[in-house]
Design a protein around this motif. Structure first.
Motif, PDB file in Angstrom:
ATOM      1  N   GLN A  84       0.840  -1.199   0.000  1.00 22.16           N
ATOM      2  CA  GLN A  84       0.000   0.000   0.000  1.00 22.16           C
ATOM      3  C   GLN A  84       0.876   1.250   0.000  1.00 22.16           C
ATOM      4  OE1 GLN A  84      -2.836   0.184   3.201  1.00 22.16           O
ATOM      5  NE2 GLN A  84      -4.094   1.717   2.193  1.00 22.16           N
ATOM      6  N   LEU A  85       1.233   1.715  -1.192  1.00 22.09           N
ATOM      7  CA  LEU A  85       2.025   2.933  -1.295  1.00 22.09           C
ATOM      8  C   LEU A  85       1.231   4.127  -0.796  1.00 22.09           C
ATOM      9  CD1 LEU A  85       3.598   2.538  -4.868  1.00 22.09           C
ATOM     10  CD2 LEU A  85       4.687   2.088  -2.662  1.00 22.09           C
ATOM     11  N   LYS A  86       1.907   5.035  -0.094  1.00 20.24           N
ATOM     12  CA  LYS A  86       1.257   6.239   0.415  1.00 20.24           C
ATOM     13  C   LYS A  86       1.997   7.463  -0.105  1.00 20.24           C
ATOM     14  CE  LYS A  86      -0.143   3.929   4.725  1.00 20.24           C
ATOM     15  NZ  LYS A  86       0.006   3.917   6.211  1.00 20.24           N
ATOM     16  N   LEU A  87       1.264   8.346  -0.786  1.00 23.13           N
ATOM     17  CA  LEU A  87       1.886   9.558  -1.304  1.00 23.13           C
ATOM     18  C   LEU A  87       2.329  10.431  -0.138  1.00 23.13           C
ATOM     19  CD1 LEU A  87       2.620  11.234  -3.817  1.00 23.13           C
ATOM     20  CD2 LEU A  87       0.393  12.362  -3.608  1.00 23.13           C
ATOM     21  N   ALA A  88       3.640  10.674  -0.052  1.00 24.46           N
ATOM     22  CA  ALA A  88       4.182  11.465   1.051  1.00 24.46           C
ATOM     23  C   ALA A  88       4.492  12.892   0.627  1.00 24.46           C
ATOM     24  CB  ALA A  88       5.448  10.787   1.591  1.00 24.46           C
ATOM     25  N   HIS A  89       5.008  13.045  -0.609  1.00 26.25           N
ATOM     26  CA  HIS A  89       5.408  14.371  -1.092  1.00 26.25           C
ATOM     27  C   HIS A  89       5.215  14.433  -2.609  1.00 26.25           C
ATOM     28  CE1 HIS A  89       7.360  14.812   2.845  1.00 26.25           C
ATOM     29  NE2 HIS A  89       8.003  13.694   2.600  1.00 26.25           N
ATOM     30  N   GLU A  90       5.165  15.652  -3.100  1.00 27.11           N
ATOM     31  CA  GLU A  90       5.068  15.876  -4.542  1.00 27.11           C
ATOM     32  C   GLU A  90       5.743  17.198  -4.861  1.00 27.11           C
ATOM     33  OE1 GLU A  90       1.600  16.465  -7.974  1.00 27.11           O
ATOM     34  OE2 GLU A  90       1.080  15.761  -5.963  1.00 27.11           O
TER      35      GLU A  90
ATOM     36  N   ILE B 116       3.712  19.983  -2.879  1.00 30.61           N
ATOM     37  CA  ILE B 116       2.346  20.302  -3.302  1.00 30.61           C
ATOM     38  C   ILE B 116       1.400  19.120  -3.122  1.00 30.61           C
ATOM     39  CG2 ILE B 116       3.162  22.051  -4.930  1.00 30.61           C
ATOM     40  CD1 ILE B 116       2.558  20.054  -7.198  1.00 30.61           C
ATOM     41  N   ALA B 117       1.867  18.055  -2.481  1.00 35.70           N
ATOM     42  CA  ALA B 117       1.011  16.878  -2.294  1.00 35.70           C
ATOM     43  C   ALA B 117      -0.238  17.243  -1.495  1.00 35.70           C
ATOM     44  CB  ALA B 117       1.778  15.774  -1.566  1.00 35.70           C
ATOM     45  N   GLY B 118      -1.387  16.807  -1.975  1.00 32.69           N
ATOM     46  CA  GLY B 118      -2.638  17.022  -1.263  1.00 32.69           C
ATOM     47  C   GLY B 118      -3.213  18.413  -1.371  1.00 32.69           C
TER      48      GLY B 118
END
Length: 497
Positions: free
Chosen positions: A301-307, A372-374
């Protein structure tokens, strides 16, 4: 100062000049990022796989769109290095539209005999330093064990089910245009693709285990609906309407680069160029792409941490116009830095254009970039309207590192960039990279950076999907490896593959 005998003085002067020359050479081939010096010691090996090589299933072997080296099995002896390498092809030979090619992964046994940095190989053996032998080919299937396909998913969308998001589909099969691979010690692997653009996790046996969809801003949308077509219709199929997405990833510009950090805890994936709404609707404004940084401590289950916004390199084309070089692959060094290979297109062996104007491996640092994640930039707000970065966003930094078109480096191995457009001219698409340790206690920070090309399955003796073929214009492009020796301080032994 005491008098010095002239021969001794000359020796001292020569030593001083040698030291000065060495320091200048180091400066010319190094890049400092965040106080850390990264050094390119140059090309130390090259090798080929013939264009007409067939895989385990009797089909043309073809492209290297992604690559992973088995770190745990990498060894060194008096004759050089040995190990296993996985090479990922994309969607198959598709000179005129896409075909029902079954996505797969090839396993190669590698023998590598590098030359000393700066030295020339033995005459006649310039391109034999890397010997690659095919040992296996593995088909990639969906979660039910059914075939997947390289066909363009023109209107096909597989409905979300269980933990699976909506997926690209063609002829009832999940459609994959594979571009990058990151392999874990247990044999499972992450594979990124163009169509979704998604990140898939496959078992060691090649069965789909999970799929991770990027933020909504990167999902291709046509007429308000997710549509994964890439405008490469197969035989008898119609083009999508409209031909290009209105927002999301551009056609054939998906998650081209992806890599795990050495500790295996972070997965980084990068769009090949800017999303449509971020300037990706024009070649001259597609500079500001996106890097997605996932927490991979739980691979299921990958979790978006940063973008982050990553600026792609720009160069001046043959007509004097400023042009953006799309990225083709990355190698993660830390969760904040990664190598990124970017290039021009339309030039190289097998094509009418012969001279590449940009083909470089650069260092990306996101340490001071805006996360800019989320945010609304992941929804319907453009991060770079018409290619101009939003004032609230600080992009990552880009530092030049390895010029792959460097003439002297290529010449030592009998290669070149530009005319004559023969088999020793580098081909257009270099899309795969992976690291392997030099395994020298005296050089603990030195690594071999393997780079491979995607030859687009161009051969005069091809066979795929039940039919023989010959590439247009007599193109016959080998799969090739180039190997650089680099100093990358601070890396630990890769926990991943």
């Amino acid at each position: 100062m005491k008098n010095i005998h002239p021969p001794v003085a000359r020796a001292i002067l020569l030593a001083a000049l040698t030291a000065l020359t060495s320091s200048v050479a180091l400066a010319d081939n190094s890049a400092t990022v965040g106080g850390t010096a990264f050094v390119n010691k140059g090309l130390v090996g090259a090798g080929r796989i013939p264009a007409n090589q067939k895989d385990k299933f009797g089909e043309t072997f073809g492209s290297g769109s992604g690559m992973a080296i088995d770190q745990q099995g990498w060894t060194r002896d008096a004759n050089g290095y040995k190990g296993t390498l996985w090479l990922l092809p994309d969607r198959g030979y598709n000179a005129v539209g896409t075909v029902d090619y079954r996505p797969r992964l090839n396993t190669l046994s590698i023998e590598f005999a590098p030359v000393v940095p700066g030295a020339a190989p033995q005459v006649g053996n310039e391109q034999t330093g890397v010997k690659a032998t095919l040992t296996d080919s593995l088909l990639l299937t969906d979660n039910a064990g059914a075939d997947t396909t390289g066909l363009d998913p023109l209107d096909g969308v597989r409905a979300a089910a269980g933990d699976m998001p909506i997926l690209p589909e063609a002829n009832g099969k999940i459609a994959l245009d594979n571009e990058a691979i990151a392999r874990l010690p247990d044999g499972t692997m992450f594979i990124s693709d163009e169509y979704g653009p998604n990140i898939y996790r496959f078992s060691a046996e090649g069965r789909l285990m999970s799929a991770t969809q990027p933020p909504a801003a990167m999902v291709p949308m046509r007429k308000g609906t997710a549509n994964f077509a890439s405008n490469n219709p197969g035989s008898g199929a119609a083009a999508p309407e409209p031909k290009n997405p209105e927002t999301g990833r551009q056609n054939n510009q998906g998650l081209e680069g992806m890599a795990l950090t050495p500790d295996g805890k972070t997965l980084i994936a990068v769009l090949q160029s800017a999303a449509r709404q971020d300037g990706g609707d024009a070649p001259s404004t597609r500079q500001n792409t996106r890097a997605l940084v996932y927490d991979a401590t739980d691979p299921s289950q990958l979790k978006l941490a940063h973008e982050y916004i990553v600026p792609l390199p720009v160069f001046t084309d043959a007509k004097g116009k400023t042009t953006v070089a799309a990225q083709s692959e990355i190698v993660a060094l830390t969760d904040k830095t990664f190598l990124m290979l970017s290039r021009d297109s339309g030039n190289g062996q097998g094509l009418k254009g012969d001279t590449s104007l940009y083909r470089s491996i650069d260092i990306v640092d996101v340490s001071a970039a805006t996360d800019i994640a989320g945010t609304d930039f992941d929804k319907d707000k453009s991060a770079a309207p018409k290619g101009v970065v939003d004032a609230s966003i600080k992009p990552a930094t880009l530092t030049p590192f390895i010029d792959m078109n460097g003439g002297a480096d290529l010449a030592r191995f009998g290669l070149h960039n530009g005319a004559p457009n023969d088999k020793d001219n580098l081909s257009e698409k270099w899309e795969a990279m992976s690291l392997a340790s030099v395994l020298d206690p005296k050089l603990p920070d030195d690594y071999f950076l393997f780079v491979a090309n995607d030859n687009d399955f161009l051969t005069q003796d091809g066979y795929q999907v039940g039919a023989a073929y010959k590439a247009e214009d007599g193109a016959d492009v080998d799969t090739m490896f180039l190997v650089y020796q680099v100093t990358l301080p601070g890396l630990t032994t890769h926990a991943s593959q």
